[in-house]
Design an enzyme around this catalytic site. Structure first.
Site, mmCIF file in Angstrom:
data_model
loop_
_atom_site.group_PDB
_atom_site.id
_atom_site.type_symbol
_atom_site.label_atom_id
_atom_site.label_comp_id
_atom_site.label_asym_id
_atom_site.label_seq_id
_atom_site.Cartn_x
_atom_site.Cartn_y
_atom_site.Cartn_z
ATOM 1 N N LEU A 107 0.871 -1.174 0.000
ATOM 2 C CA LEU A 107 0.000 0.000 0.000
ATOM 3 C C LEU A 107 0.906 1.221 0.000
ATOM 4 O O LEU A 107 1.959 1.212 0.657
ATOM 5 C CB LEU A 107 -0.910 0.022 1.236
ATOM 6 C CG LEU A 107 -1.986 -1.066 1.324
ATOM 7 C CD1 LEU A 107 -2.691 -0.996 2.671
ATOM 8 C CD2 LEU A 107 -2.995 -0.926 0.187
ATOM 9 N N ASP A 108 0.502 2.284 -0.703
ATOM 10 C CA ASP A 108 1.362 3.460 -0.705
ATOM 11 C C ASP A 108 1.308 4.152 0.654
ATOM 12 O O ASP A 108 0.453 3.857 1.496
ATOM 13 C CB ASP A 108 1.020 4.409 -1.860
ATOM 14 C CG ASP A 108 -0.321 5.103 -1.695
ATOM 15 O OD1 ASP A 108 -0.552 5.730 -0.647
ATOM 16 O OD2 ASP A 108 -1.144 5.046 -2.627
ATOM 17 N N VAL A 109 2.223 5.066 0.874
ATOM 18 C CA VAL A 109 2.411 5.656 2.205
ATOM 19 C C VAL A 109 1.158 6.360 2.716
ATOM 20 O O VAL A 109 0.903 6.395 3.926
ATOM 21 C CB VAL A 109 3.621 6.624 2.185
ATOM 22 C CG1 VAL A 109 3.362 7.804 1.259
ATOM 23 C CG2 VAL A 109 3.978 7.100 3.594
#
Length: 308
Positions: A107-109
């Site tokens: 998952l992106d930040v």
């Protein structure tokens, strides 16, 4: 029975199949004193070393695999270490006596929600491989008007810089004013794909939560930064969903689920309903969702409900 080396080492939990393939190509894996080759057939009785250290493949293969659900917080990096010193998801995971956690997808930040981790690299490979077409479901809060024509476009296909992409489904999930929630499902895991699809039709995503991966849904009670180990029933269902057989070993099928927290690595609070938490925007909120939170049946992730 002999298996390909990268598959056997992944199944034993030494890493994902891709990681192991890189180690083999770099000459870091030795079989009976000779450098291993990709696709080499071996069994657990071989003398195997990784970076000069002898590994006990038979012991690892005999251990019952583990899978945990982790509720990622926005701001955490999906990496084992970060050069800038930012917090990572691996810092919050329960410790293992043997093996190591392999992350399933990323998952992106700025995205929070469900992450799966397992000690079985072969399971991780099946769950992530495009040929498995495992569903991922997200709750998305968007800013701006979304017309039926725009939803149809998202389900038909949008041209991105790395090729055409689309959602399998887009379902409205409530909201007021300029902010609305939608639940979207896709079957691949390209970088920032959900955000890029919405941006392609000039809609801004203000919050993104993964609520399901395959047959595993994010439980309502699992707080951000906490993990929960799957029980035997859920493990068997997960393995079967990607065409693998789960061997439960010595595990008790009726053993209660274990919850852990990064603070103590022990049992989580018995009743989440009695507590209040801070959301990602810093406001203090109770368990009851706000008017802008997703409220439809599809928006309520449950321990054994629908998937992403």
């Amino acid at each position: 029975m002999k298996e390909r080396i990268q598959k056997l080492l992944a199944h034993a939990g030494y890493g994902s199949r891709r990681e192991i393939e890189r180690w083999i190509e770099a000459g870091e894996v030795m079989i009976n004193g000779k450098p291993a080759t990709l696709g080499q057939l071996i069994d657990a009785t071989e003398q195997i070393s990784l970076r000069g250290q002898r590994i006990r493949l038979e012991t690892r293969l005999a251990a019952t695999p583990k899978v945990i659900m982790y509720h990622k917080k926005a701001g955490e990096m999906c990496t084992r270490s970060d050069p800038e010193g930012r917090p990572t998801v691996f810092q919050s995971l329960p410790r293992l006596q043997q093996g190591r956690w392999v992350m399933v997808g990323r998952l992106d930040v700025n995205t929070d929600g469900l992450l799966l981790f397992t000690t079985d690299g072969e399971l991780a490979n099946r769950l992530m491989h495009p040929s498995s077409e495992v569903e991922r479901e997200y709750a998305v809060r968007v800013l701006g008007e979304v017309t039926p024509e725009m939803i149809q476009q998202l389900e038909t296909g949008v041209e991105l810089e790395d090729g055409q992409a689309k959602f399998d489904s887009v379902k409205e999930a409530g909201g007021e004013g300029a902010n609305h929630w939608y639940h979207v499902i896709l079957r691949e895991g390209r970088n920032r794909e959900v955000r890029r699809l919405w941006e392609a039709i000039d809609v801004t995503v203000s919050r993104l939560i993964r609520v399901r991966y395959g047959v595993i849904s994010l439980p309502r009670y699992l707080r951000q930064g906490h993990a929960e180990e799957l029980d035997v029933k859920a493990l068997r269902k997960l393995y079967e969903s990607v065409g693998l057989k789960f061997e439960d070993g010595t595990l008790d099928a009726h053993k209660p689920v274990r919850r852990t927290s990064p603070e103590r690595g022990s049992a989580a609070p018995k009743r989440f309903e009695r507590e209040s938490v801070r959301d990602t925007e810093g406001r203090r909120s109770s368990r009851r969702p706000s008017a802008n939170a997703p409220t439809s049946r599809t928006s309520a992730p449950r321990p054994t409900g629908r998937h992403r």
